[in-house]
Design an enzyme around this catalytic site. Structure first.
Site, PDB file in Angstrom:
ATOM      1  N   HIS A 105       0.821  -1.222   0.000  1.00 25.84           N
ATOM      2  CA  HIS A 105       0.000   0.000   0.000  1.00 25.84           C
ATOM      3  C   HIS A 105       0.852   1.268   0.000  1.00 25.84           C
ATOM      4  O   HIS A 105       0.684   2.114  -0.893  1.00 25.84           O
ATOM      5  CB  HIS A 105      -0.959  -0.013   1.187  1.00 25.84           C
ATOM      6  CG  HIS A 105      -1.690   1.276   1.381  1.00 25.84           C
ATOM      7  ND1 HIS A 105      -2.589   1.783   0.452  1.00 25.84           N
ATOM      8  CD2 HIS A 105      -1.627   2.203   2.389  1.00 25.84           C
ATOM      9  CE1 HIS A 105      -3.056   2.952   0.888  1.00 25.84           C
ATOM     10  NE2 HIS A 105      -2.484   3.230   2.051  1.00 25.84           N
ATOM     11  N   HIS A 129       3.983   6.905   5.628  1.00 27.26           N
ATOM     12  CA  HIS A 129       2.788   7.607   6.099  1.00 27.26           C
ATOM     13  C   HIS A 129       1.927   6.790   7.059  1.00 27.26           C
ATOM     14  O   HIS A 129       1.147   7.358   7.827  1.00 27.26           O
ATOM     15  CB  HIS A 129       1.952   8.110   4.910  1.00 27.26           C
ATOM     16  CG  HIS A 129       1.108   7.074   4.242  1.00 27.26           C
ATOM     17  ND1 HIS A 129       1.553   6.332   3.179  1.00 27.26           N
ATOM     18  CD2 HIS A 129      -0.173   6.660   4.469  1.00 27.26           C
ATOM     19  CE1 HIS A 129       0.595   5.522   2.763  1.00 27.26           C
ATOM     20  NE2 HIS A 129      -0.464   5.691   3.534  1.00 27.26           N
ATOM     21  N   GLU A 133       0.981   5.387  12.630  1.00 26.99           N
ATOM     22  CA  GLU A 133      -0.396   5.007  12.951  1.00 26.99           C
ATOM     23  C   GLU A 133      -0.522   3.514  13.218  1.00 26.99           C
ATOM     24  O   GLU A 133      -1.247   3.100  14.130  1.00 26.99           O
ATOM     25  CB  GLU A 133      -1.315   5.406  11.790  1.00 26.99           C
ATOM     26  CG  GLU A 133      -2.762   4.971  11.941  1.00 26.99           C
ATOM     27  CD  GLU A 133      -3.521   5.782  12.980  1.00 26.99           C
ATOM     28  OE1 GLU A 133      -4.624   5.360  13.348  1.00 26.99           O
ATOM     29  OE2 GLU A 133      -3.006   6.819  13.428  1.00 26.99           O
ATOM     30  N   ASP A 134       0.205   2.680  12.435  1.00 19.61           N
ATOM     31  CA  ASP A 134      -0.057   1.234  12.450  1.00 19.61           C
ATOM     32  C   ASP A 134       1.085   0.385  12.992  1.00 19.61           C
ATOM     33  O   ASP A 134       0.968  -0.845  13.029  1.00 19.61           O
ATOM     34  CB  ASP A 134      -0.392   0.755  11.028  1.00 19.61           C
ATOM     35  CG  ASP A 134      -1.663   1.390  10.493  1.00 19.61           C
ATOM     36  OD1 ASP A 134      -2.527   1.754  11.309  1.00 19.61           O
ATOM     37  OD2 ASP A 134      -1.780   1.543   9.261  1.00 19.61           O
ATOM     38  N   ASP A 312     -16.706  12.927 -29.914  1.00 22.00           N
ATOM     39  CA  ASP A 312     -17.143  13.222 -28.552  1.00 22.00           C
ATOM     40  C   ASP A 312     -16.424  12.381 -27.504  1.00 22.00           C
ATOM     41  O   ASP A 312     -16.583  12.618 -26.306  1.00 22.00           O
ATOM     42  CB  ASP A 312     -18.652  12.986 -28.414  1.00 22.00           C
ATOM     43  CG  ASP A 312     -19.474  13.972 -29.223  1.00 22.00           C
ATOM     44  OD1 ASP A 312     -19.023  15.120 -29.363  1.00 22.00           O
ATOM     45  OD2 ASP A 312     -20.552  13.593 -29.713  1.00 22.00           O
TER      46      ASP A 312
END
Length: 726
Positions: A105, A129, A133-134, A312
């Site tokens: 990740h 990052h 936190e983890d 288009d």
């Protein structure tokens, strides 16, 4: 969908971002040169094998290194190596719900940012990052090993991870996000890349959780990406959200794209070839590319135009080296091809609030197909795709290019919208005010540009009023604004502005000027709404006083109108009729005074009524066949020794204390108020009618000038209709 999944709008296989269903390939030119996608299985094996030998770059970050060197050839890669080693060892043993090692990740998030051109410090923080936190890694450890700058970014992203995006926490959500980002937009860049990778791999979650995350992404993070100019992230996030929240419409759009890919002809490619030939003939070096539209863009065009034709499904992008070449390309295309002039927009001369610059135009083929064309420099294209991510390290000395730039673009941490956002956050009186105004701003997806009289510009959302322009230009000093001129014509503050309008804001001189609660009905920008609400919250007594003063003024006017007329004294300015013995009286509709040019009409009883020649009643009576009677002013009329009565109409913008200021100005000129009426305000304009007794008719011009000089009054004229005070 895993991190290596193809953007649905990119060439090659048309891939469903949720389930990975494949569709026929589209022979479209690439949006940008791409590198092979990440092989998460290979990365997972590399992560499980542990870090590489000391001093060597691990194979797992080779994709990141290649992407980074493409933008920064001389970058020092040692911080990336050390960051990967720490992240890999810290996350070792952790797995994602999709089954891959967790280290995949941060690697995928870092690759997203590397491909956008982020500098080394941002990539280092991106790899780390989630560590605080983890894992057991602390911010102090990050600071010791990588410096305070990386520590600051990791801390900011960690705080963002703790923000509750649930509906109940909405008012506080953005406050916390802004406190987390501080003045460094790179924190938000990492968060957006983090959300993009999570959205790519959302298929492993329950449908209800997918929908909840997709809605937050749609309502919060996609508008943020738009305002920070990160179009590459914004467009892919839009497609991923579209697939989750509107699967049936997404599938129909996917089928349209797949069907178009099977066409034998390619109108966009043919038009691009024609353009290359035109520019070669003009000796302009340019790269002409066909950019396929992403899914949401195709869906919007199909809803707008109905049946789609080949042109288009994409746009033509022309990239040049210099700003001047953009206009050279435009001139050649408009000369040698058939332009659709109504589609032209110049975002180079007037950049968008999110740093975007480009020329937009369109050309038509003989068969009626119209191709949209974007013309920009390579640097403009980099900023258009990556926005603030492409602006580099905010702590580094500015390059020559940045030094030559103007305005907020010099500071990469403070693009216009983020700068304003931080100001709103500080100024909002409470979280609910900040949230409600911010949601309105995020919902705006179109901007207009209006011009100041000095040639400067103001960027405002579509639907903005003069109130918004006032606060955009003057900040809280706009509390004293009393009106505006739009394209040279007087306008109320509620007037809605259009793209290209010229706005001159009229400021009052009264230091006691106050904003009106009514302004909130016409304020659309957070800058205006927060400033007004902040003032109203801080001055509840003054607001009540303003309403009381208005009521008192109305009562005073009513008493003045109903009281016995002070002008029972004889009116000394005399007119003389050539009809012998006829009584003469001055008309109340136009209240003539010397030296007005006058005429007369005989009325019932043989009296002669004297009117100003310009009076509307004169034209009506002439049309009815009434005969005029010759009249003139007496010899002593206007000599400075006779008084007169006159009715004046004052047109003004509404503001507190206006009635008091007007009556004071009248008194200072020596006039007495016989009667007065103030009509109820209409669109912030107020109409006052005064019947006045002057001691000397010669003082009338000075009186009218004094009334016009009262702040807020924009016109004073003689009455042209029967005064309601009589």
């Amino acid at each position: 969908m895993s991190a290596e999944a193809t953007n649905p709008a990119s060439p090659g296989a048309v891939t469903d971002p949720v389930v990975g269903a494949m569709a026929p390939t589209a022979p479209a030119a690439p949006r940008r040169r791409s590198r092979p996608g990440i092989d998460l299985r290979r990365l997972g094996r590399a992560a499980l094998l542990g870090s590489a030998a000391r001093g060597r770059l691990p194979d797992a970050i080779s994709h990141v290194v290649d992407a980074h060197r493409a933008h920064h050839p001389d970058a020092d890669l040692e911080p990336l190596r050390r960051a990967y080693v720490l992240a890999e060892s810290s996350h070792r043993g952790q797995m994602r719900k999709s089954g891959e090692p967790y280290i995949t990740h941060p690697l995928a998030v870092t690759l997203i940012l590397a491909e956008l051109g982020a500098e080394t410090t941002t990539l280092t923080a991106s790899l780390l990052h989630d560590t605080v936190e983890d894992t057991d890694v602390t911010l102090d450890q990050v600071g010791e090993q990588f410096g305070e700058e990386v520590r600051y970014l990791v801390d900011g992203v960690t705080k963002l991870e703790k923000v509750d995006y649930g509906a109940a926490a909405e008012p506080e959500t953005f406050r916390k996000m802004l406190v987390a980002t501080g003045n460094d937009v790179r924190v938000m860049s990492i968060k957006l890349a983090d959300r993009l990778h999570n959205m790519r791999t959302l298929g492993v979650m329950r449908p209800e959780k997918q929908a909840r995350i997709a809605k937050v992404t749609r309502d919060v993070l996609i508008p943020l990406a738009e305002r920070l100019g990160v179009q590459a992230l914004k467009t892919e996030l839009e497609d991923l959200v579209f697939a989750i929240l509107h699967p049936e419409e997404y599938e129909r759009t996917r089928e349209l794209i797949a069907e178009n890919a099977t066409r034998a002809d390619d109108p966009l490619a043919e038009i691009a070839d024609d353009m290359r030939a035109v520019l070669r003939e003009a000796d302009i070096q340019a790269e002409v590319l066909v950019r396929p539209r992403h899914f949401v863009s195709v869906h919007r065009v199909s809803r707008k135009r109905g049946r789609l034709c080949g042109a288009d499904f994409g746009r033509i992008l022309v990239l040049v080296n210099e700003d001047a070449d953009c206009y050279g390309v435009l001139g050649e295309l408009h000369t040698c091809m058939t332009p659709v002039v109504s589609e032209f927009k110049d975002f180079i001369a007037v950049p968008k609030f999110n740093l975007y610059q480009s020329l937009h135009t369109a050309v038509a083929r003989p068969d009626g197909q119209v191709a949209e064309v974007l013309i920009r420099t390579h640097q403009m294209h980099k900023v258009a795709e990556a926005g603030v991510v492409a602006l580099g390290n905010p702590y580094a000395a500015p390059s020559e290019e940045q030094s030559a730039a103007e305005g907020e673009r010099v500071d990469p941490t403070r693009p216009g919208w983020l700068s304003r956002l931080l100001d709103w956050q500080r100024a909002a009186p409470d979280p609910d005010t900040f949230w409600s105004t911010l949601r309105e701003d995020l919902a705006q997806d179109r901007e207009i540009t209006v011009f100041r009289p000095d040639g400067g510009t103001l960027g405002l959302p579509e639907g903005a009023s003069c109130v918004d322009a006032a606060y955009a230009q003057y900040g809280e000093d706009a509390h004293a604004c009393i009106g505006a001129r739009v394209n040279g014509r007087l306008a109320t503050l509620s007037t809605v502005l259009r793209d290209g309008d010229t706005v001159q804001l009229l400021m009052g001189q009264d230091p006691a000027s106050e904003p009106s609660r009514e302004w909130l009905e016409h304020a659309h920008t957070p800058t205006a709404r927060i400033a007004i609400q902040r003032w109203l919250a801080a001055h509840p007594a003054q607001e009540g006083h303003a309403h009381a003063a208005a009521s008192e003024s109305r009562e005073t006017v009513a008493r003045t109108t109903a009281s016995p007329p002070v002008a029972a004294r004889p009116v000394s300015a005399r007119a003389v009729a050539e009809r012998p013995g006829a009584a003469v009286r001055l008309a109340g509709c136009c209240t003539p005074v010397p030296p007005d040019e006058v005429t007369g009409f005989v009325v019932r009883g043989g009296a002669v009524t004297v009117h100003r020649v310009q009076c509307a009643a004169v034209a009506r009576m002439k049309a009815a066949g009434r005969a005029e009677a010759a009249v003139r002013w007496s010899e002593d009329a206007g000599s400075g020794t006779t008084g007169c009565r006159v009715t004046l109409i004052a047109e003004s913008f509404g503001r507190p204390h206006l009635l008091a200021d007007l009556t004071e100005a009248i008194a200072l000129e020596g006039a007495e108020i016989v009667a007065a009426t103030v009509e109820p305000p209409s669109q912030q304009r107020v109409r006052h009618t005064y019947t006045l007794q002057l001691p000397d008719a010669a003082r009338l011009p000075a009186l009218m000038r004094a009334m016009r000089n009262v702040p807020g009054v924009y016109d004073v004229s003689r009455a042209q209709h029967p005064a309601s005070a009589h």
